[in-house]
Motif scaffolding. Structure first.
Motif, PDB file in Angstrom:
ATOM      1  N   SER A 157       0.824  -1.202   0.000  1.00  0.00           N
ATOM      2  CA  SER A 157       0.000   0.000   0.000  1.00  0.00           C
ATOM      3  C   SER A 157       0.863   1.259   0.000  1.00  0.00           C
ATOM      4  O   SER A 157       0.587   2.220  -0.723  1.00  0.00           O
ATOM      5  CB  SER A 157      -0.926  -0.007   1.229  1.00  0.00           C
ATOM      6  N   ASN A 163      -4.061  -1.755  -2.473  1.00  0.00           N
ATOM      7  CA  ASN A 163      -4.384  -2.371  -1.188  1.00  0.00           C
ATOM      8  C   ASN A 163      -4.589  -3.877  -1.351  1.00  0.00           C
ATOM      9  O   ASN A 163      -5.225  -4.335  -2.295  1.00  0.00           O
ATOM     10  CB  ASN A 163      -5.649  -1.750  -0.597  1.00  0.00           C
ATOM     11  N   LEU A 165      -5.331  -7.311   1.408  1.00  0.00           N
ATOM     12  CA  LEU A 165      -5.559  -7.721   2.784  1.00  0.00           C
ATOM     13  C   LEU A 165      -4.533  -8.770   3.189  1.00  0.00           C
ATOM     14  O   LEU A 165      -4.226  -9.673   2.407  1.00  0.00           O
ATOM     15  CB  LEU A 165      -6.965  -8.294   2.941  1.00  0.00           C
ATOM     16  N   ASP A 168      -5.581 -12.287   2.667  1.00  0.00           N
ATOM     17  CA  ASP A 168      -5.644 -12.692   1.263  1.00  0.00           C
ATOM     18  C   ASP A 168      -4.279 -13.157   0.769  1.00  0.00           C
ATOM     19  O   ASP A 168      -4.190 -14.073  -0.066  1.00  0.00           O
ATOM     20  CB  ASP A 168      -6.145 -11.538   0.396  1.00  0.00           C
ATOM     21  N   GLN A 199      -7.751  -5.658  10.205  1.00  0.00           N
ATOM     22  CA  GLN A 199      -7.389  -6.549   9.100  1.00  0.00           C
ATOM     23  C   GLN A 199      -7.380  -5.843   7.750  1.00  0.00           C
ATOM     24  O   GLN A 199      -6.786  -6.349   6.786  1.00  0.00           O
ATOM     25  CB  GLN A 199      -8.365  -7.732   9.049  1.00  0.00           C
ATOM     26  N   ARG A 200      -8.023  -4.687   7.664  1.00  0.00           N
ATOM     27  CA  ARG A 200      -8.008  -3.912   6.422  1.00  0.00           C
ATOM     28  C   ARG A 200      -6.940  -2.826   6.446  1.00  0.00           C
ATOM     29  O   ARG A 200      -6.929  -1.928   5.596  1.00  0.00           O
ATOM     30  CB  ARG A 200      -9.392  -3.298   6.163  1.00  0.00           C
ATOM     31  N   THR A 202      -6.625  -0.396   8.394  1.00  0.00           N
ATOM     32  CA  THR A 202      -7.117   0.927   8.798  1.00  0.00           C
ATOM     33  C   THR A 202      -7.017   1.059  10.311  1.00  0.00           C
ATOM     34  O   THR A 202      -6.984   0.065  11.038  1.00  0.00           O
ATOM     35  CB  THR A 202      -8.568   1.130   8.351  1.00  0.00           C
TER      36      THR A 202
END
Length: 207
Positions: A157, A163, A165, A168, A199-200, A202
């Motif tokens: 990122s 982006n 995860l 993923d 997990q994102r 943020t």
């Protein structure tokens, strides 16, 4: 709002006392707080976006000046670490005893310094967590994988604006991901609890 103010004025003029004054002050403070809260949130969001834009411009400028080679190498190195942490650990061992010699210590330090210089505050926080847990040897194999996945996703990122995860990345790597998904998500919750990063990737405020 005008009707509320008129009602307050009428109430004060007909039944004034110190208790009434205190109640009025409390109501005024509450009204001001309610009025200012959206503006405060907008200002904080605006400041965060400015900071992210400034960091992005810094990365873009460095990317152009260095032809992107160092950035690509750094991202590739950490991605290789995630893809095969055992192999990378053996490479860093540097000798048969598995102890790191000065050459490999310098290599690891260079990779970490690059993140400290050009990574976001989020990536630095994740790297700090990983190194702390590595020093104290409090990570099992799953913990190592999750921390590395977070670092790689955050670097991706930072450096590319794309982006991905963390889970993923692990889903790509392992064909038994579903069997271990509950354990992975439990580790993710621990990371959020310690760092504030979900997990994102943020967060409202880093811890």
């Amino acid at each position: 709002m005008d009707g509320t103010v008129s009602a307050l004025i009428y109430w004060i003029t007909h039944s004034f006392n110190w208790t009434s004054l205190l109640l009025v002050l409390i109501i005024v403070v509450l009204l001001v707080w309610i009025y200012r809260t959206p503006h405060f949130y907008q200002e904080r969001t605006h400041d965060q976006r400015l900071s992210e834009s400034a960091q992005r411009l810094q990365i873009d400028q460095y990317y152009r000046e260095s032809n992107g080679n160092e950035i690509k190498d750094n991202l590739a190195w950490w991605t290789e670490f995630l893809a095969d942490p055992t192999k990378k650990a053996e490479e860093l061992g540097g000798n048969e005893s598995g102890e790191m010699d000065q050459e490999h210590i310098d290599l690891l330090n260079d990779r970490m310094k690059f993140i400290m210089q050009f990574g976001s505050a989020r990536t630095v926080k994740l790297l700090a967590l990983y190194m702390e847990k590595t020093y104290t040897k409090s990570l099992d194999n799953d913990g190592v994988l999750i921390c590395l996945a977070y670092i790689v996703a955050s670097l991706k990122s930072d450096y590319t604006g794309q982006n991905a995860l963390p889970l993923d990345l692990l889903r790509i790597k392992f064909n038994d991901f579903e069997a271990n998904e509950r354990k992975y998500r439990r580790i993710c919750r621990k990371i959020k609890r310690v760092t504030g990063i979900d997990q994102r990737l943020t967060y409202h405020q880093l811890k």
